[in-house]
Design a protein around this motif. Structure first.
Motif, PDB file in Angstrom:
ATOM      1  N   ALA A   4       0.826  -1.206   0.000  1.00 57.09           N
ATOM      2  CA  ALA A   4       0.000   0.000   0.000  1.00 57.09           C
ATOM      3  C   ALA A   4       0.861   1.257   0.000  1.00 57.09           C
ATOM      4  N   LEU A   5       2.037   1.176   0.559  1.00 61.48           N
ATOM      5  CA  LEU A   5       2.919   2.328   0.668  1.00 61.48           C
ATOM      6  C   LEU A   5       3.699   2.578  -0.625  1.00 61.48           C
ATOM      7  N   LEU A  10       6.235   5.929  -4.884  1.00 58.39           N
ATOM      8  CA  LEU A  10       6.542   6.103  -6.307  1.00 58.39           C
ATOM      9  C   LEU A  10       5.919   7.384  -6.857  1.00 58.39           C
ATOM     10  N   ALA A  11       4.690   7.694  -6.439  1.00 53.93           N
ATOM     11  CA  ALA A  11       4.043   8.926  -6.889  1.00 53.93           C
ATOM     12  C   ALA A  11       4.806  10.148  -6.382  1.00 53.93           C
ATOM     13  N   MET A  12       5.290  10.085  -5.145  1.00 53.05           N
ATOM     14  CA  MET A  12       6.081  11.205  -4.625  1.00 53.05           C
ATOM     15  C   MET A  12       7.405  11.328  -5.373  1.00 53.05           C
ATOM     16  N   MET A  13       8.002  10.201  -5.742  1.00 50.89           N
ATOM     17  CA  MET A  13       9.230  10.239  -6.532  1.00 50.89           C
ATOM     18  C   MET A  13       8.966  10.863  -7.905  1.00 50.89           C
TER      19      MET A  13
END
Length: 148
Positions: A4-5, A10-13
């Motif tokens: 879930a994390l 990945l979106a924050m990256m």
């Protein structure tokens, strides 16, 4: 929990990569004295990277008959990417990375809520509700707070 994390990380990256991309493109603009050539280089490097990714995934080139069935407007994504790159190269040095990205995310949210509401471009229709409007208002408030 890790499964879930991972998407959130990945979106924050991906978000961080946008900041890096804009800073690099702005620097290249200054070195080349041209926003257009800076954007061209950005797209040329991106094209090469996507080609390598397709090779790594062993994706076959789509058949002409398949490409002919794609709606005409589906081919215009690169044009909107070029608009994004061109505007960011021009605006990041003027308004700063934080303000630019805050405005960018606000524009994305306004556009996303509108496209969802009307189901434009084949997206599933999701009506605007109070929670979404509050979210958009908070993003706009964030832009006001982050601007210098």
């Amino acid at each position: 929990m890790l499964s879930a994390l991972l998407p959130a990380v990945l979106a924050m990256m991906a978000g961080i990569s946008i900041v890096v991309q804009q800073a690099l493109n702005a620097n290249l603009r200054g070195a080349l004295h041209s926003a257009a050539w800076s954007g061209f280089v950005s797209y040329a490097v991106g094209l090469a990277c996507m080609g390598l990714l397709a090779l790594a995934f062993r994706d076959p080139i789509p058949a002409a008959s398949l490409m002919a069935r794609v709606q005409w407007w589906a081919w215009s994504g690169g044009m909107f990417g070029a608009i994004f790159i061109g505007l960011s190269i021009f605006l990041v040095p003027q308004v700063g990375a934080a303000t630019f990205l805050a405005l960018l995310v606000t524009g994305q949210m306004l556009g996303s809520v509108t496209f969802d509401h009307f189901g434009w471009l084949g997206l599933p229709q999701r009506s605007v509700d109070a929670r979404r409007l509050i979210g958009v208002a908070l993003l706009i408030g964030g832009v006001v707070l982050i601007r210098r």
